[in-house]
Design a protein around this motif. Structure first.
Motif, PDB file in Angstrom:
ATOM      1  N   GLU A 265       0.831  -1.205   0.000  1.00  0.00           N
ATOM      2  CA  GLU A 265       0.000   0.000   0.000  1.00  0.00           C
ATOM      3  C   GLU A 265       0.863   1.252   0.000  1.00  0.00           C
TER       4      GLU A 265
ATOM      5  N   ASN B  70       3.591  12.942   1.977  1.00  0.00           N
ATOM      6  CA  ASN B  70       2.394  12.214   2.423  1.00  0.00           C
ATOM      7  C   ASN B  70       2.764  10.917   3.135  1.00  0.00           C
ATOM      8  N   ILE B  71       3.678  10.176   2.552  1.00  0.00           N
ATOM      9  CA  ILE B  71       4.036   8.890   3.156  1.00  0.00           C
ATOM     10  C   ILE B  71       4.831   9.107   4.443  1.00  0.00           C
TER      11      ILE B  71
ATOM     12  N   ARG C  70       1.801   6.902  -6.812  1.00  0.00           N
ATOM     13  CA  ARG C  70       0.756   7.861  -7.190  1.00  0.00           C
ATOM     14  C   ARG C  70       1.219   9.291  -6.950  1.00  0.00           C
ATOM     15  N   ASP C  71       1.871   9.520  -5.813  1.00  0.00           N
ATOM     16  CA  ASP C  71       2.264  10.885  -5.463  1.00  0.00           C
ATOM     17  C   ASP C  71       3.368  11.424  -6.360  1.00  0.00           C
TER      18      ASP C  71
ATOM     19  N   HIS D 114      -7.428   5.943  -1.301  1.00  0.00           N
ATOM     20  CA  HIS D 114      -6.324   6.896  -1.369  1.00  0.00           C
ATOM     21  C   HIS D 114      -6.782   8.316  -1.626  1.00  0.00           C
TER      22      HIS D 114
ATOM     23  N   ARG E  90       2.454   1.788  -3.446  1.00  0.00           N
ATOM     24  CA  ARG E  90       1.488   2.331  -4.411  1.00  0.00           C
ATOM     25  C   ARG E  90       1.222   3.812  -4.140  1.00  0.00           C
ATOM     26  N   GLN E  91       1.157   4.188  -2.868  1.00  0.00           N
ATOM     27  CA  GLN E  91       0.899   5.583  -2.529  1.00  0.00           C
ATOM     28  C   GLN E  91       2.019   6.481  -3.045  1.00  0.00           C
TER      29      GLN E  91
ATOM     30  N   GLY F   6      -2.769   4.794   6.411  1.00  0.00           N
ATOM     31  CA  GLY F   6      -3.551   6.003   6.638  1.00  0.00           C
ATOM     32  C   GLY F   6      -4.608   5.885   7.700  1.00  0.00           C
TER      33      GLY F   6
END
Length: 695
Positions: free
Chosen positions: A311, A339-340, A318-319, A438, A314-315, A413
């Motif tokens: 997860e 974000n992560i 995307r970012d 997400h 993947r985050q 998250g």
């Protein structure tokens, strides 16, 4: 910081055509040396040292503007807290300062030399830097890899910055403990024939060196440095001694003067240095050869993310996607990792040469590999800290607040958060924030128990005391759109008990239920959690209050707006408006709103006014007498303010109260302390002191 004097020495070298063919450094010398070795001119380094980015790297925590929405809530609601790491057993943090900003600075400044397999001999100037290995107790000489990571390890002043973990799992700290003046590295690793040492002279101890934790640690560190420099000096052909007795390690206001001190020190060694000067033709050839080895990043063609949590991988993908197929920019890459990092992970990256593909005919490509791992320091975290509010002729309020946060529980998250208050108010609460996807959609069940005394007043005299107990649960659903915006709807149900301890005011005893349905909008554009030098924060809610004991069903509006604006470098104008209203519908006493107490009509007693509709306007002017380098807005302020509040209830109709306030505010990384007084109408006046939140 004193090592910035090296910039002035290098400026003198350039002006007098003294070539540097090999270079080694430790601690701040590694930072300045690394910049010079990768092609930065002394003028560029001076400019960097005077920028806000460089001067703001000394922070106790990640800047408020860069943390996630829920971490902002923690900062606002428990700002006076200390943090216990619970992962692997309770412990405090392993350093005085947070290293997030300095990691970003290094990654940005050395981005073109951030390759995993980079050979330091291929830099514009061959380079070495030194760190100390806590596992082997031996010095480590960096000869390859990302320059930023090597420099970061070399400047890890023990106790001030966290150690750096290398690929072997070893922890590295500042190399100055073992080799602060690495002339031996130049001789043995870089095979230099002539060695010029730039030495920042040790400064005699003063009373100021024991005035803070950072200064004590720095001074203790200097003890080891002084001894290992003795052997290093013997290996130098020329020593440029830079006197820095007029400066301190945290004297950031004098960076320009410090660099000039380095320049003057080189000038004082002119006779010894000029024998190595090159004539104009040879100097120009030297510069041309050095500049020909400089590298520039190309287009970001490839991104790989390495981590154990799919997860999280993947985050990050995307970012970082918006930055791909564009000129590789360190700022864009670093922003894509925030974000992560807010979700409890550490993230670092290295540059690589992209694999051959269809883009081979495109402009020069750059690839990056992002390394993800769970933060070894937690979660879970336990925040704890005191809160105090006391005023003359009043009731004091003192509490110990605790908050437990366990991130990524049940998915990336998602998190569990629980809080407790002990003291004037006893409270327990728990909530589970479940992130659904997400894009930020979430649901959040919650439960709470609060017990507190309630004091009722008439003509500034306490006439009755009540006990209020609220037990409740709720469900919130919405979307956390960004770290500064959240939209949600919420339903709450509570059981309330309202009973007399003495006096008859406040109506009859009451025991019953109440329900609330609300739509929330929360926008947070403030620069900090407490005294914000700029920005605004808005919380607005609208809905209904219904099925409440001894009360009519009522519309419900809640509005809270804080705005601050800088006036010059040392002044802040703050404005605040708060409205809580049942639109003049009669509801029972336990459910009413209150005004009174510090920063909520400061000349009045705590919660002196109770009503179904209240409004408060406050304007404040703050002047900063002293600035702390621990974060934006930290310092000592004088404050003057004006407050006006209106209270309406079915029994008393509208009451308008006004007052003026003045006092002293000390804003630190561990919360806000205020000492002040207020004079208002109707004979109201108070002296007050607070610790904790900026109310």
């Amino acid at each position: 910081m004193l090592g910035l004097a090296h910039i002035g020495v290098l400026q003198w070298f350039e002006e007098h055509h003294i070539p540097v063919d090999r270079l080694s450094g430790t601690s701040m010398g590694a930072f300045v040396g690394g910049l010079y070795a990768t092609g930065r001119s002394p003028a560029e380094m001076r400019k960097l040292a005077l920028t806000t980015d460089f001067l703001s790297v000394v922070t106790f925590e990640t800047p408020y503007t860069e943390v996630g929405f829920r971490r902002r809530q923690d900062r606002r609601e428990v700002p006076q807290s200390f943090v216990l790491k619970l992962n692997g057993g309770p412990s405090l943090r392993n350093s005085l300062l947070d290293d997030g900003k300095i990691n970003e600075l290094l990654a940005r400044e050395f981005f073109a030399y951030h390759g995993k397999d980079l050979d330091f001999n291929r830099l514009p100037i061959p380079f070495r830097c030194v760190a100390s290995d806590l596992n082997t107790l031996l010095p480590v000489v960096f000869t390859n890899g990302p320059v930023a990571q090597a420099v970061r390890a070399s400047i890890s002043l023990p106790g001030v910055f966290p150690p750096v973990q290398n690929r072997d799992g070893h922890f590295l700290i500042d190399g100055g403990i073992q080799d602060n003046l690495p002339t031996d590295v130049l001789r043995e690793s870089l095979h230099a024939d002539i060695v010029i040492a730039i030495r920042v002279e040790p400064v005699a101890a003063s009373a100021g060196d024991t005035g803070s934790v950072a200064r004590v640690l720095t001074r203790a560190f200097s003890v080891g440095i002084a001894n290992n420099e003795i052997a290093s000096l013997k290996l130098a052909d020329v020593v440029v001694n830079v006197p820095v007795d007029k400066f301190t390690e945290d004297d950031y206001a004098k960076v320009d003067l410090l660099i000039d001190a380095g320049y003057k020190a080189a000038e004082a060694s002119r006779d010894a240095l000029m024998r190595y000067a090159l004539p104009d033709g040879a100097w120009n050839a030297y510069l041309s050869a050095r500049n020909s080895r400089r590298e520039q990043p190309g287009v970001l063609r490839e991104v790989r993310v390495e981590g154990e949590e799919p997860e999280a991988v993947r985050q990050v993908m995307r970012d970082i996607k918006p930055a791909q197929n564009k000129p590789a920019a360190p700022a864009a890459i670093l922003n894509s990792l925030k974000n992560i990092q807010s979700a409890g992970y550490t993230a670092s990256f290295e540059t690589v040469t992209p694999a051959a593909d269809s883009a081979a005919t495109a402009p020069t490509g750059t690839g990056i590999v992002v390394h993800l791992r769970k933060n070894p320091e937690g979660p879970p975290f336990l925040f704890f800290g005191p809160e105090l509010a006391a005023a003359t002729s009043n009731v004091s309020r003192a509490e110990l607040n605790l908050r437990l946060v366990d991130q990524n529980l049940g998915g990336l998250g998602s998190e569990f958060r629980a809080a407790a208050s002990l003291g004037y108010m006893t409270g327990l609460s728990a909530e589970y924030y479940r992130l659904l996807d997400h894009r930020g959609f979430f649901i959040q069940p919650s439960a709470s128990l609060i017990r507190r005394p309630v004091y009722l007043w008439a003509d500034q005299k306490r006439t009755a005391e009540r006990s209020q107990e609220d037990y409740g649960f709720g469900l919130e659903a919405g979307r956390t759109i960004s770290n500064f915006l959240q939209l949600s709807t919420e339903w709450q149900a509570q059981q309330t008990k309202w009973s007399a301890r003495f006096g008859t005011e406040g109506g009859p005893n009451l025991k019953g239920t109440a329900q609330t349905g609300l739509f929330h909008v929360e926008i947070d554009r403030a620069a900090t959690a407490t005294i914000s030098p700029s920005g605004y924060r808005l919380t607005a809610s609208a809905g209904v209050f219904f099925h409440a004991e001894a009360s009519d069903n009522a519309p419900l509006l809640k509005f809270d707006f804080h705005f601050s604006h800088p006036l010059g470098e040392k002044n802040i104008l703050g404005l605040n408006t708060e409205v809580d209203s049942y639109l003049r519908t009669n509801v029972a006493q336990p459910f009413r709103f209150t005004l009174g107490g510090p920063f909520r009509l400061s000349a009045s007693s705590f919660d002196e006014y109770r009503g179904t509709d209240i409004g408060l306007a406050r304007a404040s002017f703050l002047h900063r007498f002293e600035s702390f380098r621990t974060g934006p807005g930290h310092g000592v302020y004088g404050v003057i303010g004006y407050e006006a509040g209106e209270i309406w209830s079915p029994e008393t109709r509208a009451i308008l109260r006004q007052d003026g306030t003045a006092g002293l505010v000390i804003n630190t990384a561990f919360g806000v302390m205020t000492l002040g007084g207020a004079v208002g109408d109707a004979g109201h006046r108070k002296m007050y002191i607070t610790l904790g939140r900026w109310f």
